[in-house]
Scaffold this motif. Structure first.
Motif, PDB file in Angstrom:
ATOM      1  N   ASP A 182      47.539 -18.186  92.428  1.00 45.37           N
ATOM      2  CA  ASP A 182      47.704 -19.612  92.166  1.00 45.37           C
ATOM      3  C   ASP A 182      48.832 -20.132  93.058  1.00 45.37           C
ATOM      4  OD1 ASP A 182      48.421 -22.121  91.214  1.00 45.37           O
ATOM      5  OD2 ASP A 182      48.145 -21.589  89.107  1.00 45.37           O
ATOM      6  N   PRO A 183      48.515 -20.858  94.135  1.00 48.53           N
ATOM      7  CA  PRO A 183      49.567 -21.295  95.058  1.00 48.53           C
ATOM      8  C   PRO A 183      50.639 -22.161  94.404  1.00 48.53           C
ATOM      9  CG  PRO A 183      47.395 -21.572  96.042  1.00 48.53           C
ATOM     10  CD  PRO A 183      47.169 -21.262  94.597  1.00 48.53           C
ATOM     11  N   ALA A 184      50.218 -23.064  93.521  1.00 50.06           N
ATOM     12  CA  ALA A 184      51.201 -23.944  92.887  1.00 50.06           C
ATOM     13  C   ALA A 184      52.179 -23.133  92.042  1.00 50.06           C
ATOM     14  CB  ALA A 184      50.485 -24.992  92.036  1.00 50.06           C
ATOM     15  N   HIS A 185      51.650 -22.172  91.298  1.00 48.65           N
ATOM     16  CA  HIS A 185      52.507 -21.330  90.453  1.00 48.65           C
ATOM     17  C   HIS A 185      53.442 -20.493  91.321  1.00 48.65           C
ATOM     18  CE1 HIS A 185      52.749 -18.804  86.537  1.00 48.65           C
ATOM     19  NE2 HIS A 185      53.811 -18.562  87.292  1.00 48.65           N
ATOM     20  N   LEU A 186      52.897 -19.868  92.368  1.00 52.19           N
ATOM     21  CA  LEU A 186      53.719 -19.022  93.221  1.00 52.19           C
ATOM     22  C   LEU A 186      54.798 -19.827  93.934  1.00 52.19           C
ATOM     23  CD1 LEU A 186      52.471 -16.107  95.398  1.00 52.19           C
ATOM     24  CD2 LEU A 186      54.149 -17.705  96.304  1.00 52.19           C
ATOM     25  N   ASN A 187      54.435 -20.995  94.457  1.00 50.44           N
ATOM     26  CA  ASN A 187      55.420 -21.827  95.145  1.00 50.44           C
ATOM     27  C   ASN A 187      56.522 -22.283  94.203  1.00 50.44           C
ATOM     28  OD1 ASN A 187      54.238 -21.712  97.706  1.00 50.44           O
ATOM     29  ND2 ASN A 187      52.872 -23.424  97.276  1.00 50.44           N
ATOM     30  N   ALA A 188      56.151 -22.638  92.972  1.00 46.53           N
ATOM     31  CA  ALA A 188      57.159 -23.063  91.999  1.00 46.53           C
ATOM     32  C   ALA A 188      58.088 -21.918  91.644  1.00 46.53           C
ATOM     33  CB  ALA A 188      56.466 -23.602  90.753  1.00 46.53           C
ATOM     34  N   GLU A 189      57.562 -20.712  91.604  1.00 42.32           N
ATOM     35  CA  GLU A 189      58.351 -19.546  91.203  1.00 42.32           C
ATOM     36  C   GLU A 189      59.278 -19.060  92.308  1.00 42.32           C
ATOM     37  OE1 GLU A 189      60.040 -16.987  88.834  1.00 42.32           O
ATOM     38  OE2 GLU A 189      58.350 -18.192  88.083  1.00 42.32           O
ATOM     39  N   PHE A 190      58.800 -19.077  93.559  1.00 42.14           N
ATOM     40  CA  PHE A 190      59.573 -18.487  94.650  1.00 42.14           C
ATOM     41  C   PHE A 190      60.154 -19.509  95.626  1.00 42.14           C
ATOM     42  CE2 PHE A 190      57.089 -14.904  93.183  1.00 42.14           C
ATOM     43  CZ  PHE A 190      57.961 -13.827  93.323  1.00 42.14           C
ATOM     44  N   ALA A 192      60.684 -23.079  95.007  1.00 44.36           N
ATOM     45  CA  ALA A 192      61.060 -24.374  94.442  1.00 44.36           C
ATOM     46  C   ALA A 192      62.242 -24.953  95.223  1.00 44.36           C
ATOM     47  CB  ALA A 192      61.420 -24.219  92.974  1.00 44.36           C
ATOM     48  N   ASN A 193      62.189 -26.249  95.452  1.00 46.34           N
ATOM     49  CA  ASN A 193      63.266 -26.965  96.145  1.00 46.34           C
ATOM     50  C   ASN A 193      63.513 -26.427  97.560  1.00 46.34           C
ATOM     51  OD1 ASN A 193      63.823 -28.525  93.759  1.00 46.34           O
ATOM     52  ND2 ASN A 193      64.914 -26.742  92.939  1.00 46.34           N
ATOM     53  N   SER A 194      62.447 -25.946  98.187  1.00 46.18           N
ATOM     54  CA  SER A 194      62.564 -25.514  99.575  1.00 46.18           C
ATOM     55  C   SER A 194      61.372 -26.061 100.346  1.00 46.18           C
ATOM     56  CB  SER A 194      62.592 -23.979  99.670  1.00 46.18           C
ATOM     57  OG  SER A 194      61.283 -23.434  99.647  1.00 46.18           O
ATOM     58  N   SER A 195      61.400 -25.878 101.666  1.00 46.02           N
ATOM     59  CA  SER A 195      60.301 -26.343 102.515  1.00 46.02           C
ATOM     60  C   SER A 195      59.305 -25.222 102.816  1.00 46.02           C
ATOM     61  CB  SER A 195      60.858 -26.910 103.823  1.00 46.02           C
ATOM     62  OG  SER A 195      61.689 -25.968 104.476  1.00 46.02           O
ATOM     63  N   TRP A 196      59.437 -24.086 102.128  1.00 47.84           N
ATOM     64  CA  TRP A 196      58.505 -22.988 102.310  1.00 47.84           C
ATOM     65  C   TRP A 196      57.306 -23.149 101.386  1.00 47.84           C
ATOM     66  CZ3 TRP A 196      61.328 -17.623 102.853  1.00 47.84           C
ATOM     67  CH2 TRP A 196      62.352 -17.737 103.820  1.00 47.84           C
ATOM     68  N   THR A 197      56.151 -22.682 101.841  1.00 50.58           N
ATOM     69  CA  THR A 197      54.950 -22.699 101.001  1.00 50.58           C
ATOM     70  C   THR A 197      54.104 -21.477 101.317  1.00 50.58           C
ATOM     71  OG1 THR A 197      53.090 -24.081 100.242  1.00 50.58           O
ATOM     72  CG2 THR A 197      53.562 -24.087 102.596  1.00 50.58           C
ATOM     73  N   ALA A 198      53.444 -20.922 100.302  1.00 50.30           N
ATOM     74  CA  ALA A 198      52.715 -19.665 100.457  1.00 50.30           C
ATOM     75  C   ALA A 198      51.435 -19.858 101.266  1.00 50.30           C
ATOM     76  CB  ALA A 198      52.389 -19.080  99.090  1.00 50.30           C
ATOM     77  N   ASN A 199      51.099 -18.859 102.064  1.00 54.26           N
ATOM     78  CA  ASN A 199      49.855 -18.811 102.819  1.00 54.26           C
ATOM     79  C   ASN A 199      48.939 -17.739 102.225  1.00 54.26           C
ATOM     80  OD1 ASN A 199      47.798 -18.624 104.742  1.00 54.26           O
ATOM     81  ND2 ASN A 199      49.163 -18.898 106.471  1.00 54.26           N
ATOM     82  N   PHE A 200      49.342 -16.464 102.312  1.00 53.73           N
ATOM     83  CA  PHE A 200      48.561 -15.392 101.692  1.00 53.73           C
ATOM     84  C   PHE A 200      49.490 -14.228 101.377  1.00 53.73           C
ATOM     85  CE2 PHE A 200      48.319 -14.629 106.247  1.00 53.73           C
ATOM     86  CZ  PHE A 200      48.377 -13.245 106.404  1.00 53.73           C
ATOM     87  N   LEU A 201      48.924 -13.187 100.758  1.00 50.06           N
ATOM     88  CA  LEU A 201      49.696 -12.022 100.332  1.00 50.06           C
ATOM     89  C   LEU A 201      49.219 -10.782 101.081  1.00 50.06           C
ATOM     90  CD1 LEU A 201      49.545 -12.538  96.445  1.00 50.06           C
ATOM     91  CD2 LEU A 201      51.273 -13.411  98.039  1.00 50.06           C
ATOM     92  N   VAL A 202      50.128  -9.827 101.250  1.00 49.75           N
ATOM     93  CA  VAL A 202      49.779  -8.539 101.860  1.00 49.75           C
ATOM     94  C   VAL A 202      50.473  -7.431 101.069  1.00 49.75           C
ATOM     95  CG1 VAL A 202      49.754  -7.109 103.931  1.00 49.75           C
ATOM     96  CG2 VAL A 202      49.674  -9.605 104.149  1.00 49.75           C
ATOM     97  N   ASN A 203      49.688  -6.543 100.457  1.00 46.82           N
ATOM     98  CA  ASN A 203      50.257  -5.347  99.850  1.00 46.82           C
ATOM     99  C   ASN A 203      50.528  -4.322 100.936  1.00 46.82           C
ATOM    100  OD1 ASN A 203      50.172  -6.338  97.220  1.00 46.82           O
ATOM    101  ND2 ASN A 203      48.117  -5.567  96.857  1.00 46.82           N
ATOM    102  N   LEU A 204      51.674  -3.652 100.852  1.00 38.85           N
ATOM    103  CA  LEU A 204      52.103  -2.700 101.871  1.00 38.85           C
ATOM    104  C   LEU A 204      52.530  -1.389 101.228  1.00 38.85           C
ATOM    105  CD1 LEU A 204      54.339  -5.122 103.995  1.00 38.85           C
ATOM    106  CD2 LEU A 204      52.124  -4.184 104.708  1.00 38.85           C
ATOM    107  N   GLY A 205      52.269  -0.302 101.918  1.00 37.25           N
ATOM    108  CA  GLY A 205      52.704   1.002 101.444  1.00 37.25           C
ATOM    109  C   GLY A 205      52.035   2.096 102.248  1.00 37.25           C
ATOM    110  N   TYR A 206      52.090   3.299 101.706  1.00 37.76           N
ATOM    111  CA  TYR A 206      51.442   4.449 102.337  1.00 37.76           C
ATOM    112  C   TYR A 206      50.210   4.802 101.506  1.00 37.76           C
ATOM    113  CZ  TYR A 206      55.879   4.649 104.787  1.00 37.76           C
ATOM    114  OH  TYR A 206      56.984   4.323 105.540  1.00 37.76           O
ATOM    115  N   PRO A 207      49.052   4.953 102.140  1.00 42.96           N
ATOM    116  CA  PRO A 207      47.824   5.163 101.375  1.00 42.96           C
ATOM    117  C   PRO A 207      47.851   6.488 100.624  1.00 42.96           C
ATOM    118  CG  PRO A 207      47.442   5.559 103.705  1.00 42.96           C
ATOM    119  CD  PRO A 207      48.824   4.995 103.594  1.00 42.96           C
ATOM    120  N   ASP A 208      47.190   6.518  99.462  1.00 47.18           N
ATOM    121  CA  ASP A 208      47.133   7.764  98.695  1.00 47.18           C
ATOM    122  C   ASP A 208      45.888   8.590  99.011  1.00 47.18           C
ATOM    123  OD1 ASP A 208      45.045   6.489  97.406  1.00 47.18           O
ATOM    124  OD2 ASP A 208      45.973   6.506  95.424  1.00 47.18           O
TER     125      ASP A 208
END
Length: 228
Positions: A182-190, A192-208
């Motif tokens: 939910d972009p609105a929820h994510l932007n409000a959470e991370f 708020a009061n900034s000029s940044w806005t979410a585009n997409f997410l990337v999970n990162l790590g070492y594969p199992d």
């Protein structure tokens, strides 16, 4: 002011900006630095493209903060319009930050994202042009055209997000890009009061190693490419 840089593979002459508005920028007037003109090895192409997979199951091996910094130091060199850098990156690692992120995720993405060692929020700064040389053509153009600035920020942060995927693979990490939040929820959470806005997410790590399966089909060139 001209300055000769002798430490490059070949001589390089640069012009250091005297104008205070251009401070921090170097104008290259004549460049002879070596640039590779040969293809990289098949093994590296496999690691970056042919053998790589979007990964959703990771091992317990942690991703070091230094690796994330190295990741950025690679991706930042990818080409963008005006050499602008609209991409912004929030690497979510702590349990507290993961809990905040989890509230914005779709039900199908929540478990795998919370289990990933790191989730990068690839965002963009809607005022990215503030970091462009003041008084320059690009800065004035973007400041005076909000729709162009928004399109430029979104398009080029998406490019930078793709560079992030390739940089991650080059460093031995696996990546799982996704929407499903939910972009609105994510932007409000991370953001708020900034000029940044979410585009997409990337999970990162070492594969199992549990997700290996045959490569899904890709369109042949004849169906999606033209040479005119």
């Amino acid at each position: 002011m001209l300055q000769h840089v002798a430490s490059w593979p070949k001589p390089l002459t640069v012009r250091l900006a005297n104008d205070q508005s251009q401070r921090g920028y170097i104008k290259i007037t004549c460049r002879y630095a070596d640039m590779p003109d040969e293809a990289i090895s098949a093994a590296i192409l496999d690691q970056l493209f042919r053998s790589a997979r979007s990964t959703h199951a990771f091992s317990a091996k942690p991703v070091a903060d230094e690796t994330l910094r190295e990741l950025y130091e690679l991706l930042k060199w990818g080409p963008t319009a005006f050499n602008a850098q609209p991409g912004r990156y929030v690497f979510v690692k702590s349990q507290g930050a993961k809990a905040r992120l989890g509230e914005a995720l779709s039900s199908s993405n929540r478990a795998k994202t919370l289990a990933a060692p790191v989730t990068c929020i690839v965002a963009y700064d809607t005022r990215f042009y503030d970091q462009l040389p003041a008084g320059g053509h690009a800065s004035g153009l973007l400041r005076g055209n909000a729709s162009l600035a928004e399109a430029t920020a979104f398009r080029n942060s998406s490019l930078q997000g793709a560079y992030l995927l390739l940089a991650a693979r080059a460093l031995g990490l696996a990546a799982g890009p996704m929407s499903g939040f939910d972009p609105a929820h994510l932007n409000a959470e991370f953001f708020a009061n900034s000029s940044w806005t979410a585009n997409f997410l990337v999970n990162l790590g070492y594969p199992d190693g549990s997700e290996f399966k045959p490569r899904a089909a890709r369109l042949p060139f004849a169906e999606c490419g033209q040479i005119l």
